[in-house]
Design an enzyme around this catalytic site. Structure first.
Site, PDB file in Angstrom:
ATOM      1  N   ASP A  44       0.826  -1.204   0.000  1.00 20.90           N
ATOM      2  CA  ASP A  44       0.000   0.000   0.000  1.00 20.90           C
ATOM      3  C   ASP A  44       0.863   1.259   0.000  1.00 20.90           C
ATOM      4  O   ASP A  44       2.091   1.201  -0.025  1.00 20.90           O
ATOM      5  CB  ASP A  44      -0.990  -0.002   1.170  1.00 20.90           C
ATOM      6  CG  ASP A  44      -0.309  -0.056   2.528  1.00 20.90           C
ATOM      7  OD1 ASP A  44       0.742   0.592   2.690  1.00 20.90           O
ATOM      8  OD2 ASP A  44      -0.843  -0.728   3.434  1.00 20.90           O
ATOM      9  N   LYS A 102      -4.077   3.285  -0.822  1.00 20.33           N
ATOM     10  CA  LYS A 102      -5.288   4.010  -0.448  1.00 20.33           C
ATOM     11  C   LYS A 102      -4.912   5.411   0.003  1.00 20.33           C
ATOM     12  O   LYS A 102      -3.879   5.621   0.618  1.00 20.33           O
ATOM     13  CB  LYS A 102      -6.013   3.300   0.697  1.00 20.33           C
ATOM     14  CG  LYS A 102      -6.396   1.875   0.388  1.00 20.33           C
ATOM     15  CD  LYS A 102      -6.988   1.202   1.614  1.00 20.33           C
ATOM     16  CE  LYS A 102      -7.306  -0.253   1.337  1.00 20.33           C
ATOM     17  NZ  LYS A 102      -7.846  -0.926   2.523  1.00 20.33           N
TER      18      LYS A 102
END
Length: 457
Positions: A248, A270
């Site tokens: 991520d 994200k």
């Protein structure tokens, strides 16, 4: 890259060392260990050279340097205390198109000698390109402590098994899984160290004949808060063994540079208010790759079980019968506070710590009354967009407006930025910061001026 690291086959090849002192002796030991046919030229020799010559291990040529000594050489080393002579040896070697090392003068040399970790047949060479030999030595010492002394025996034994393993296991993936099991098998390593042939045979047969699990597996790894030096040793081992790394936005480039080079990399980053990849799709990626028989690492910033949704991802794997394990990481609260000079607990100011998510699932509400109590430290993850609400709720429930607060952006990274103030300023302070940021509230923040060490580095 200024130098190409190569390993030279010098056995029964002519090599020359010019110099007869202690430095030349150290170089001679290396060349003799490599099986070189060694000639040493100097005006005088320390006793060790005479002993080696008497034992027939090398040839001594006493007298001034003569370029003809290079005529049959593959490699030369200039190791005298005479800079002019060393330069002459280097130039003569260059004219003969022979690689030459000049001790303590990397710019005059056509090759440099690395620091060596010898676990023959496994060899590790460490070099700073001649710019900092002390640094190379320190790295070598650290690697020496990580590599068991018997590793060379295991590597040599593995070479003897290559033919059988190739016959036994049809695919590259099966062979790789077998070798990984063999190299981490403590019983085999100890048996080889003890030359216990019975135990060696039993362990080998067990490893070769036990069924390979063709299912893949997923390892949930915490990458820590940002500084690559805070990645755990076990986390490093896992990302270097992975077939696929699903990572991520909070995983730094420095950590991704440590990932096994031929591993597939899947970015599922994200950002606040925007999901590059929906959580359900991330779950399915992990499931799909593991079902192909691959070793998958789910790499998350911080600790995967602290606001990392690691539990949700593992539930999917558990329901599908996919093996998994977890490698904890240093959570952002610990890393960011330490690098900001803010102790999370302190005998005078805080007897407990609350780790709180800055956003809840729809309909969730925090226990603001308990959060506003004294003698504790509050750490809000992902709370930047809710800073004004956090400020309002805490003051409404009795927390003093002058309570110290800090916001840490890019904690533990070289780009770390910290801003502090009071609770009444929290909403305003948050507008000056970017994600990822962590909010710390409590009396311990007041110690920052005294304990802030990282900004001084």
């Amino acid at each position: 890259m200024d130098h190409l690291p190569i390993f030279c086959q010098l056995r029964d090849r002519d090599c020359l060392i010019v110099g007869g002192g202690d430095v030349a002796e150290r170089k001679a030991r290396l060349l003799l260990d490599a099986g070189a046919r060694l000639t040493v030229n100097a005006l005088a020799f320390i006793p060790q050279f005479t002993a080696w010559a008497d034992a027939g291990m090398l040839t001594l040529v006493e007298g001034p340097f003569d370029e003809s000594l290079l005529d049959t050489c593959w490699l030369a080393i200039a190791a005298t205390d005479d800079d002019a002579l060393n330069q002459r040896v280097s130039e003569a070697a260059e004219a003969h198109r022979i690689f030459c090392n000049v001790v303590d003068a990397p710019k005059a040399a056509s090759f440099i000698m690395p620091s060596i970790i010898d676990r023959s047949p496994l060899m590790v060479a460490v070099s700073s390109g001649g710019t900092s030999p002390v640094l190379a030595r320190l790295l070598r010492e650290k690697l020496e402590s990580l590599l068991p002394l018997h590793l060379g025996q295991v590597a040599k034994y593995a070479g003897q098994l290559r033919g059988r393993v190739k016959q036994q296991f049809a695919t590259m993936g099966e062979r790789r899984r077998f070798w990984e099991k063999l190299f981490v098998n403590d019983r085999l390593a100890q048996s080889l160290a003890n030359n216990d042939q019975k135990a060696i045979t039993e362990t080998t047969e067990q490893l070769i004949n036990e069924p390979l699990d063709h299912r893949g597996e997923v390892v949930l790894v915490g990458a820590g808060p940002g500084d690559a030096g805070l990645l755990t040793l076990k986390g490093l081992q896992q990302i270097q063994q992975a077939d696929v790394v699903v990572y991520d936005r909070l995983v730094s480039d420095d950590i991704m540079n440590l990932v096994r080079r031929d591993a597939d990399r899947v970015f599922v980053g994200k950002r606040a208010g925007y999901h590059c990849v929906p959580q359900e799709e991330i779950n399915q990626i992990l499931l799909r790759e593991a079902q192909k028989g691959k070793r998958v690492v789910r790499l998350k910033g911080g600790d995967p079980f602290i606001f990392g949704r690691g539990g949700e991802e593992l539930e999917t794997l558990c329901n599908a019968g996919i093996p998994f394990s977890v490698v904890p990481g240093i959570t952002a609260a610990s890393g960011c506070s330490a690098y900001s000079g803010i102790p999370l607990t302190h005998r005078d100011y805080a007897q407990s710590v609350r780790l709180i998510t800055g956003h809840l699932k729809t309909g969730g509400e925090l226990d603001w009354e308990n959060l506003a109590a004294e003698k504790q430290t509050l750490v809000f993850y992902m709370g930047l967009n809710q800073a004004a609400t956090i400020q309002q709720k805490l003051i409404e429930h009795g927390m003093p407006g002058e309570m110290p607060v800090a916001i840490v952006e890019n904690g533990t990274a070289v780009t770390q930025r910290v801003i502090d103030g009071t609770l009444t300023q929290l909403g305003e302070l948050a507008q000056q910061m970017n994600s990822p940021s962590l909010i710390i509230i409590g009396r311990v923040v007041g110690l920052r001026d005294k304990l802030n060490w990282f900004s001084n580095h």
